[in-house]
Design a protein around this motif. Structure first.
Motif, PDB file in Angstrom:
ATOM      1  N   MET A  32      35.920 -52.831  22.472  1.00 23.24           N
ATOM      2  CA  MET A  32      35.556 -53.770  23.526  1.00 23.24           C
ATOM      3  C   MET A  32      34.395 -54.650  23.095  1.00 23.24           C
ATOM      4  O   MET A  32      34.360 -55.851  23.358  1.00 23.24           O
ATOM      5  CB  MET A  32      35.196 -53.000  24.803  1.00 23.24           C
ATOM      6  CG  MET A  32      36.394 -52.354  25.489  1.00 23.24           C
ATOM      7  SD  MET A  32      35.914 -51.382  26.938  1.00 23.24           S
ATOM      8  CE  MET A  32      35.229 -52.668  27.976  1.00 23.24           C
ATOM      9  N   LEU A  33      33.431 -54.039  22.401  1.00 22.27           N
ATOM     10  CA  LEU A  33      32.288 -54.802  21.904  1.00 22.27           C
ATOM     11  C   LEU A  33      32.750 -55.853  20.915  1.00 22.27           C
ATOM     12  O   LEU A  33      32.327 -57.004  20.950  1.00 22.27           O
ATOM     13  CB  LEU A  33      31.292 -53.858  21.238  1.00 22.27           C
ATOM     14  CG  LEU A  33      30.036 -54.507  20.631  1.00 22.27           C
ATOM     15  CD1 LEU A  33      29.216 -55.183  21.713  1.00 22.27           C
ATOM     16  CD2 LEU A  33      29.201 -53.453  19.911  1.00 22.27           C
ATOM     17  N   ARG A  34      33.668 -55.481  20.024  1.00 23.92           N
ATOM     18  CA  ARG A  34      34.169 -56.424  19.034  1.00 23.92           C
ATOM     19  C   ARG A  34      34.935 -57.557  19.695  1.00 23.92           C
ATOM     20  O   ARG A  34      34.831 -58.709  19.305  1.00 23.92           O
ATOM     21  CB  ARG A  34      35.068 -55.712  18.023  1.00 23.92           C
ATOM     22  CG  ARG A  34      34.335 -54.685  17.178  1.00 23.92           C
ATOM     23  CD  ARG A  34      35.233 -54.115  16.097  1.00 23.92           C
ATOM     24  NE  ARG A  34      35.522 -55.129  15.105  1.00 23.92           N
ATOM     25  CZ  ARG A  34      36.739 -55.569  14.840  1.00 23.92           C
ATOM     26  NH1 ARG A  34      37.767 -55.102  15.466  1.00 23.92           N
ATOM     27  NH2 ARG A  34      36.926 -56.486  13.914  1.00 23.92           N
ATOM     28  N   GLN A  35      35.741 -57.244  20.732  1.00 25.58           N
ATOM     29  CA  GLN A  35      36.489 -58.282  21.420  1.00 25.58           C
ATOM     30  C   GLN A  35      35.565 -59.283  22.077  1.00 25.58           C
ATOM     31  O   GLN A  35      35.833 -60.486  22.098  1.00 25.58           O
ATOM     32  CB  GLN A  35      37.419 -57.643  22.452  1.00 25.58           C
ATOM     33  CG  GLN A  35      38.585 -56.896  21.802  1.00 25.58           C
ATOM     34  CD  GLN A  35      39.420 -56.136  22.803  1.00 25.58           C
ATOM     35  OE1 GLN A  35      39.165 -56.211  24.005  1.00 25.58           O
ATOM     36  NE2 GLN A  35      40.405 -55.409  22.322  1.00 25.58           N
ATOM     37  N   THR A 152      37.173 -51.891  10.461  1.00 22.09           N
ATOM     38  CA  THR A 152      36.008 -51.305  11.111  1.00 22.09           C
ATOM     39  C   THR A 152      36.261 -49.839  11.434  1.00 22.09           C
ATOM     40  O   THR A 152      37.408 -49.372  11.434  1.00 22.09           O
ATOM     41  CB  THR A 152      35.693 -52.033  12.425  1.00 22.09           C
ATOM     42  OG1 THR A 152      36.777 -51.800  13.348  1.00 22.09           O
ATOM     43  CG2 THR A 152      35.526 -53.532  12.213  1.00 22.09           C
ATOM     44  N   ILE A 153      35.202 -49.122  11.755  1.00 19.35           N
ATOM     45  CA  ILE A 153      35.364 -47.728  12.156  1.00 19.35           C
ATOM     46  C   ILE A 153      36.194 -47.621  13.425  1.00 19.35           C
ATOM     47  O   ILE A 153      36.958 -46.668  13.601  1.00 19.35           O
ATOM     48  CB  ILE A 153      33.980 -47.040  12.315  1.00 19.35           C
ATOM     49  CG1 ILE A 153      34.136 -45.521  12.389  1.00 19.35           C
ATOM     50  CG2 ILE A 153      33.222 -47.590  13.508  1.00 19.35           C
ATOM     51  CD1 ILE A 153      34.672 -44.871  11.133  1.00 19.35           C
ATOM     52  N   GLN A 188      32.992 -47.777   3.102  1.00 23.71           N
ATOM     53  CA  GLN A 188      33.220 -48.671   4.239  1.00 23.71           C
ATOM     54  C   GLN A 188      31.905 -48.862   4.967  1.00 23.71           C
ATOM     55  O   GLN A 188      31.015 -48.013   4.902  1.00 23.71           O
ATOM     56  CB  GLN A 188      34.273 -48.072   5.187  1.00 23.71           C
ATOM     57  CG  GLN A 188      34.754 -48.971   6.322  1.00 23.71           C
ATOM     58  CD  GLN A 188      33.863 -48.938   7.558  1.00 23.71           C
ATOM     59  OE1 GLN A 188      33.034 -48.040   7.698  1.00 23.71           O
ATOM     60  NE2 GLN A 188      34.033 -49.897   8.448  1.00 23.71           N
ATOM     61  N   GLY A 189      31.762 -49.956   5.689  1.00 23.17           N
ATOM     62  CA  GLY A 189      30.570 -50.170   6.501  1.00 23.17           C
ATOM     63  C   GLY A 189      30.197 -51.625   6.675  1.00 23.17           C
ATOM     64  O   GLY A 189      29.478 -51.987   7.601  1.00 23.17           O
ATOM     65  N   ARG A 194      28.495 -56.192  10.136  1.00 24.14           N
ATOM     66  CA  ARG A 194      28.775 -57.509  10.715  1.00 24.14           C
ATOM     67  C   ARG A 194      28.830 -57.444  12.235  1.00 24.14           C
ATOM     68  O   ARG A 194      28.298 -58.311  12.931  1.00 24.14           O
ATOM     69  CB  ARG A 194      30.113 -58.019  10.169  1.00 24.14           C
ATOM     70  CG  ARG A 194      30.637 -59.312  10.788  1.00 24.14           C
ATOM     71  CD  ARG A 194      32.130 -59.436  10.545  1.00 24.14           C
ATOM     72  NE  ARG A 194      32.872 -58.405  11.271  1.00 24.14           N
ATOM     73  CZ  ARG A 194      34.127 -58.052  10.984  1.00 24.14           C
ATOM     74  NH1 ARG A 194      34.741 -58.589   9.947  1.00 24.14           N
ATOM     75  NH2 ARG A 194      34.731 -57.121  11.695  1.00 24.14           N
ATOM     76  N   ASP A 195      29.476 -56.390  12.757  1.00 19.82           N
ATOM     77  CA  ASP A 195      29.664 -56.269  14.201  1.00 19.82           C
ATOM     78  C   ASP A 195      28.491 -55.604  14.915  1.00 19.82           C
ATOM     79  O   ASP A 195      28.530 -55.406  16.120  1.00 19.82           O
ATOM     80  CB  ASP A 195      30.943 -55.470  14.490  1.00 19.82           C
ATOM     81  CG  ASP A 195      32.197 -56.264  14.194  1.00 19.82           C
ATOM     82  OD1 ASP A 195      32.077 -57.460  13.859  1.00 19.82           O
ATOM     83  OD2 ASP A 195      33.288 -55.692  14.300  1.00 19.82           O
ATOM     84  N   ARG A 196      27.463 -55.216  14.149  1.00 19.58           N
ATOM     85  CA  ARG A 196      26.278 -54.578  14.703  1.00 19.58           C
ATOM     86  C   ARG A 196      26.633 -53.314  15.493  1.00 19.58           C
ATOM     87  O   ARG A 196      26.093 -53.044  16.572  1.00 19.58           O
ATOM     88  CB  ARG A 196      25.494 -55.550  15.592  1.00 19.58           C
ATOM     89  CG  ARG A 196      24.995 -56.775  14.835  1.00 19.58           C
ATOM     90  CD  ARG A 196      24.193 -57.694  15.730  1.00 19.58           C
ATOM     91  NE  ARG A 196      23.755 -58.880  14.995  1.00 19.58           N
ATOM     92  CZ  ARG A 196      23.061 -59.878  15.536  1.00 19.58           C
ATOM     93  NH1 ARG A 196      22.719 -59.821  16.822  1.00 19.58           N
ATOM     94  NH2 ARG A 196      22.703 -60.912  14.813  1.00 19.58           N
ATOM     95  N   THR A 197      27.541 -52.533  14.936  1.00 18.83           N
ATOM     96  CA  THR A 197      27.902 -51.256  15.556  1.00 18.83           C
ATOM     97  C   THR A 197      26.666 -50.364  15.639  1.00 18.83           C
ATOM     98  O   THR A 197      25.929 -50.220  14.668  1.00 18.83           O
ATOM     99  CB  THR A 197      29.001 -50.558  14.738  1.00 18.83           C
ATOM    100  OG1 THR A 197      30.122 -51.432  14.629  1.00 18.83           O
ATOM    101  CG2 THR A 197      29.433 -49.251  15.394  1.00 18.83           C
TER     102      THR A 197
END
Length: 296
Positions: A32-35, A152-153, A188-189, A194-197
């Motif tokens: 949802m955050l990525r969207q 992404t994860i 990976q990471g 980029r998405d500030r997970t």
């Protein structure tokens, strides 16, 4: 020890079941955050998965390397720097021998681009195999790769993710062979930098991913790289998540190389140059040698 650290370590010590139960919520939250940030849509993920390289039809059979010995599997998981997105080796460079690769249930000798990964360039893993002498605890290594660029994860763990379905199918095919998996290498990471997970989201999702792979019968140790370098994004949250996982006793995670230390001029953007890939391969081999050279 802070109260926050205690609140995390206690449920982890109880087991990974709790992580699995919340993995869907974590992945959904990340998705949802990525969207909300204009993230990659599902149809683009499907295109990236479709770009995974198959085994060349002309690949020699693995049996020429095994010579009657029972091999072991080293499984590579991750995104572009685990796949074939490094620069190709320059003309005139000493060739790296092909290695046994297990893909879609078949085994053949291959080099870069390694079957099972996206990209059309260079790869770390043939050089890692060469540095290890192609053997693990005295047995031949066969490599298996599941690596999708920009993944992404959340795409690895979301319940409805096409990537989750894909890796589950490939793990089942690996388990369909008589060959045991002795190591999982996680590179990976960058996409999550980029998405500030958030640190806790990445930490818990990666733990849940390992538990999900173990639930399908692959319960080997995971070596995890610090792999977040992709300017201008800051990978500190992902790096901290890796650090958190590594201090948990009996977590199943082991320290991989810090490939973030490979920076310009050994990068083209987020990806390695040919020399950068060689450096990364050397770092991976040094980390893995103590286990690979151990006596059974």
């Amino acid at each position: 020890m802070t109260e926050e650290r205690k609140s995390f370590l206690i449920p982890v010590a109880i087991g990974v079941v709790a992580l699995l139960s919340c993995a869907g919520m974590i992945a959904a939250g990340v998705a949802m955050l990525r969207q909300s940030k204009g993230a990659t849509p599902a149809d683009d993920l499907a295109k990236r998965i479709a770009a995974i390289h198959d085994m060349p039809v002309t690949a020699p059979d693995c049996g020429t390397v095994f010579q009657g010995q029972e091999p072991v599997v080293v499984l590579v998981l991750g995104q572009s720097n685990a796949a074939n997105h490094a620069d190709p080796a320059p003309a005139g460079a000493a060739p790296v021998p092909q290695m046994p690769v297990l893909h879609l249930g078949g085994c053949g000798l291959a080099g870069a681009p390694v079957p099972g990964g996206t990209g059309t360039g260079g790869s770390l893993w043939p050089a890692v195999n060469q540095a290890l002498g192609g053997r693990w605890a005295g047995r031949p290594i066969v490599w298996a790769e599941i690596a999708v660029d920009a993944s992404t994860i959340g795409e690895w763990t979301a319940p409805n993710s096409q990537l989750r379905t894909y890796w589950q199918q490939q793990i089942d095919r690996i388990k369909g062979t008589p060959w045991p998996v002795v190591a999982v290498l996680w590179q990976q990471g960058e996409a999550d930098a980029r998405d500030r997970t958030a640190m806790a989201d990445y930490r818990d999702a990666l733990a849940a991913l390992r538990a999900g792979v173990a639930a399908r019968g692959v319960d080997a140790p995971w070596w995890i790289a610090r792999s977040t370098y992709c300017p201008p994004h800051d990978g500190g949250q992902v790096r901290e998540a890796v650090r958190e996982l590594l201090v948990i006793p009996n977590s199943g995670f082991r320290e991989g190389p810090d490939t973030d230390t490979i920076s310009l001029p050994l990068r083209n953007g987020c990806h390695f140059t040919a020399e950068g890939a060689r450096r990364a391969a050397t770092m991976w081999a040094e980390v893995l040698k103590p286990a690979a050279q151990a006596t059974r």
